[in-house]
Motif scaffolding. Structure first.
Motif, PDB file in Angstrom:
ATOM      1  N   PRO A  51       0.763  -1.240   0.053  1.00  0.00           N
ATOM      2  CA  PRO A  51      -0.103   0.041   0.126  1.00  0.00           C
ATOM      3  C   PRO A  51       0.908   1.243  -0.021  1.00  0.00           C
ATOM      4  CG  PRO A  51      -1.008  -1.615   1.635  1.00  0.00           C
ATOM      5  CD  PRO A  51       0.424  -2.002   1.086  1.00  0.00           C
ATOM      6  N   THR A  52       1.949   1.186   0.630  1.00  0.00           N
ATOM      7  CA  THR A  52       2.858   2.458   0.713  1.00  0.00           C
ATOM      8  C   THR A  52       3.417   2.606  -0.853  1.00  0.00           C
ATOM      9  OG1 THR A  52       3.671   2.102   2.684  1.00  0.00           O
ATOM     10  CG2 THR A  52       4.989   3.189   1.543  1.00  0.00           C
ATOM     11  N   VAL A  53       3.817   1.441  -1.463  1.00  0.00           N
ATOM     12  CA  VAL A  53       4.151   1.606  -2.817  1.00  0.00           C
ATOM     13  C   VAL A  53       3.126   2.256  -3.872  1.00  0.00           C
ATOM     14  CG1 VAL A  53       5.076   0.306  -4.837  1.00  0.00           C
ATOM     15  CG2 VAL A  53       5.991   0.078  -2.417  1.00  0.00           C
ATOM     16  N   ALA A  54       1.989   1.730  -3.476  1.00  0.00           N
ATOM     17  CA  ALA A  54       0.670   2.144  -4.329  1.00  0.00           C
ATOM     18  C   ALA A  54       0.616   3.493  -4.120  1.00  0.00           C
ATOM     19  CB  ALA A  54      -0.380   1.243  -4.003  1.00  0.00           C
ATOM     20  N   LYS A  55       0.771   4.168  -2.944  1.00  0.00           N
ATOM     21  CA  LYS A  55       0.296   5.588  -2.503  1.00  0.00           C
ATOM     22  C   LYS A  55       1.643   6.271  -3.691  1.00  0.00           C
ATOM     23  CE  LYS A  55       0.193   8.822   1.241  1.00  0.00           C
ATOM     24  NZ  LYS A  55       0.177   8.991   2.626  1.00  0.00           N
ATOM     25  N   MET A  56       3.086   6.085  -3.313  1.00  0.00           N
ATOM     26  CA  MET A  56       3.696   6.721  -3.894  1.00  0.00           C
ATOM     27  C   MET A  56       3.971   6.748  -5.658  1.00  0.00           C
ATOM     28  SD  MET A  56       6.385   8.586  -3.992  1.00  0.00           S
ATOM     29  CE  MET A  56       7.295   8.778  -2.297  1.00  0.00           C
TER      30      MET A  56
END
Length: 163
Positions: A69-74
């Motif tokens: 989810p952190t990657v998706a946000k970035m």
């Protein structure tokens, strides 16, 4: 005791730099901090793609040690800023601007790592330390790092007596 006192008395007193110089250092640091994550992501995506792999969220998350989810946000941020494009079921691709940023970050990274290695820093520590320093080093410093490397800094360091 007397010697320490004399050294203290003769040491130059440190003064704050002028306001312009002082604030410029803090401004440059804040700007670098804002760009660190963006540069890390685009450089990693470029590296994965250049190795013939797809740059998928799961791969990026694993390499950076963060959650998907952190990657998706970035990635959403990078897409909004025009650095990446995403294709459903395919992965992430760099735009021209993203590839240019990745190339610049990789170039800085290689110079900093080579400089640290020339100083005699171990390969492992040079790899880890250059990952942080590359984002904060200014162009003048980077140019002088290159000059020192070309001037055979490694040989100079090897000829220094041990402390």
């Amino acid at each position: 005791m007397e010697r320490k006192k004399r050294l203290k008395d003769t040491a130059p007193k440190e003064t704050l730099p002028d306001v312009e110089t002082h604030s410029e250092g803090f401004r440059a640091n804040r700007e670098a901090r804002r760009n660190v994550l963006v540069e890390d992501y685009v450089e990693l995506i470029s590296d994965l793609l250049s190795e013939g792999q797809e740059a998928r969220q799961v791969d990026i998350a694993g390499r950076l040690g963060v959650s998907q989810p952190t990657v998706a946000k970035m990635l959403a941020r990078l897409a909004t800023e025009g650095y990446v494009t995403q294709k459903p079921y395919r992965g992430v691709f760099l735009t021209v601007a993203g590839q240019e940023m990745a190339d610049k970050a990789r170039h800085r990274h290689r110079i900093v790592e080579a400089f640290l290695l020339a100083l005699g820093v171990s390969e492992e520590n040079a790899r880890v330390d250059s990952e942080g320093v590359e984002h904060y080093v200014g162009s003048e410093t980077l140019t002088l790092f290159e000059k020192a490397i070309r001037g055979n800094l490694q040989q100079f360091m090897q000829n220094l007596p041990d402390a």
